[in-house]
Design a protein around this motif. Structure first.
Motif, short mmCIF file in Angstrom:
data_model
loop_
_atom_site.label_atom_id
_atom_site.label_comp_id
_atom_site.label_asym_id
_atom_site.label_seq_id
_atom_site.Cartn_x
_atom_site.Cartn_y
_atom_site.Cartn_z
N TRP A 83 0.82 -1.21 0.00
CA TRP A 83 0.00 0.00 0.00
C TRP A 83 0.86 1.26 0.00
CZ3 TRP A 83 0.49 3.73 3.61
CH2 TRP A 83 1.13 3.38 4.80
N TRP A 84 2.01 1.21 0.63
CA TRP A 84 2.86 2.40 0.73
C TRP A 84 3.37 2.84 -0.64
CZ3 TRP A 84 7.88 2.09 -0.84
CH2 TRP A 84 8.41 0.80 -0.99
N ARG A 85 3.56 1.88 -1.55
CA ARG A 85 3.99 2.25 -2.91
C ARG A 85 2.89 3.06 -3.59
NH1 ARG A 85 8.22 -1.49 -5.43
NH2 ARG A 85 8.84 -2.79 -3.67
N ILE A 86 1.66 2.65 -3.40
CA ILE A 86 0.53 3.39 -3.96
C ILE A 86 0.44 4.76 -3.29
CG2 ILE A 86 -1.98 3.40 -4.28
CD1 ILE A 86 -1.76 0.27 -4.23
N ALA A 87 0.68 4.80 -1.98
CA ALA A 87 0.62 6.06 -1.24
C ALA A 87 1.66 7.06 -1.73
CB ALA A 87 0.78 5.82 0.26
N PHE B 264 2.16 7.81 -4.58
CA PHE B 264 1.50 8.55 -5.66
C PHE B 264 0.21 9.20 -5.20
CE2 PHE B 264 4.12 5.36 -7.74
CZ PHE B 264 4.83 6.15 -8.64
N SER B 265 -0.60 8.47 -4.43
CA SER B 265 -1.91 8.99 -4.05
C SER B 265 -1.80 10.19 -3.10
CB SER B 265 -2.78 7.90 -3.41
OG SER B 265 -2.21 7.40 -2.22
N VAL B 266 -0.87 10.15 -2.16
CA VAL B 266 -0.74 11.26 -1.22
C VAL B 266 -0.34 12.55 -1.93
CG1 VAL B 266 0.58 12.13 0.76
CG2 VAL B 266 -0.37 9.82 0.82
N PRO B 267 0.76 12.55 -2.70
CA PRO B 267 1.10 13.81 -3.39
C PRO B 267 0.04 14.25 -4.39
CG PRO B 267 2.96 12.28 -3.48
CD PRO B 267 1.80 11.54 -2.91
N ALA B 268 -0.61 13.30 -5.07
CA ALA B 268 -1.63 13.67 -6.06
C ALA B 268 -2.80 14.38 -5.39
CB ALA B 268 -2.12 12.43 -6.81
N ILE B 269 -3.28 13.84 -4.28
CA ILE B 269 -4.41 14.46 -3.58
C ILE B 269 -3.99 15.80 -2.97
CG2 ILE B 269 -5.94 14.23 -1.57
CD1 ILE B 269 -6.18 11.24 -2.29
N MET B 270 -2.81 15.86 -2.39
CA MET B 270 -2.35 17.12 -1.79
C MET B 270 -2.16 18.19 -2.87
SD MET B 270 0.26 15.73 1.15
CE MET B 270 0.45 17.28 2.01
N VAL C 135 -6.91 5.96 0.81
CA VAL C 135 -7.24 5.41 -0.51
C VAL C 135 -6.16 4.44 -0.98
CG1 VAL C 135 -6.28 7.21 -2.03
CG2 VAL C 135 -8.35 5.97 -2.70
N ALA C 136 -4.92 4.66 -0.61
CA ALA C 136 -3.84 3.73 -0.97
C ALA C 136 -4.09 2.36 -0.32
CB ALA C 136 -2.49 4.29 -0.55
N LEU C 137 -4.52 2.39 0.93
CA LEU C 137 -4.82 1.12 1.62
C LEU C 137 -5.92 0.34 0.90
CD1 LEU C 137 -4.67 2.43 5.28
CD2 LEU C 137 -3.16 0.69 4.30
N ILE C 138 -6.91 1.06 0.39
CA ILE C 138 -8.01 0.41 -0.31
C ILE C 138 -7.57 -0.04 -1.71
CG2 ILE C 138 -10.36 0.72 -1.22
CD1 ILE C 138 -10.05 0.47 1.93
N LEU C 139 -6.81 0.79 -2.39
CA LEU C 139 -6.34 0.41 -3.72
C LEU C 139 -5.43 -0.81 -3.68
CD1 LEU C 139 -5.66 3.97 -5.19
CD2 LEU C 139 -7.35 2.30 -6.04
#
Length: 172
Positions: free
Chosen positions: A10-14, A16-22, A71-75
């Motif tokens: 999940w952290w690999r997805i995070a 991308f997801s964290v910077p994208a949402i921010m 969302v990374a955890l869910i993805l």
């Protein structure tokens, strides 16, 4: 084994997801000239519980970070109908989140912005509930966001009541 491996990634997805949402949240606020420093907003009467501007600059990045992790955890979970529905709810409320600042601050549409934030709260609550059923920590990561959205809705409503006629309609 593969399911456990996906949960660990999940952290690999995070990443991308964290910077994208921010970035998207910051861009929405920046492009709509949100907050103090917006002449229209500065001229409005504010409720007594309105926090100083710097609070928003601290709170939103933290909330966006938490949403990105959730969302990374869910993805990272295996694809299911429940996961798909949870992600639809999540991204629908996120789209409304990114639309709220342009509606309120750029279009000066106080009442339509209130409708948007109320729908956003409902969708975010449903998404958080679905997230919790799939991976409990993801649902719990959305709770501070839900509380802040309720507070923001109260602010939006109070500003509308204190400033009758100050807003515009999106229809005309």
């Amino acid at each position: 084994m593969a399911e456990r491996e996906a949960r660990r990634e999940w952290w690999r997805i995070a990443c991308f997801s964290v910077p994208a949402i921010m970035l998207a949240g910051s861009l929405s606020g920046y492009l709509s000239n949100s907050g103090y420093g917006n002449d229209w907003f500065d001229a409005l009467a504010k409720p007594s519980f309105m926090p100083p501007g710097w609070v928003f600059g601290v709170v939103w990045p933290i909330l966006y970070f938490m949403l990105g992790v959730a969302v990374a955890l869910i993805l990272a979970e295996p694809p299911t109908r429940q996961r798909r529905n949870a992600l639809i709810l999540f991204f629908a409320q996120l789209a409304l989140n990114f639309a709220w600042s342009p509606i309120f601050f750029a279009a000066h549409a106080i009442q339509p912005a209130l409708v948007v934030i109320v729908v956003m709260v409902v969708l975010a609550a449903l998404a958080a509930g679905q997230f919790r059923r799939i991976r409990s920590v993801a649902g719990y990561l959305m709770l501070p966001y839900l509380l802040w959205l309720c507070f923001a809705a109260a602010l939006n409503s109070a500003i509308g009541r204190l400033n009758p006629g100050a807003g515009s309609s999106l229809l005309g």
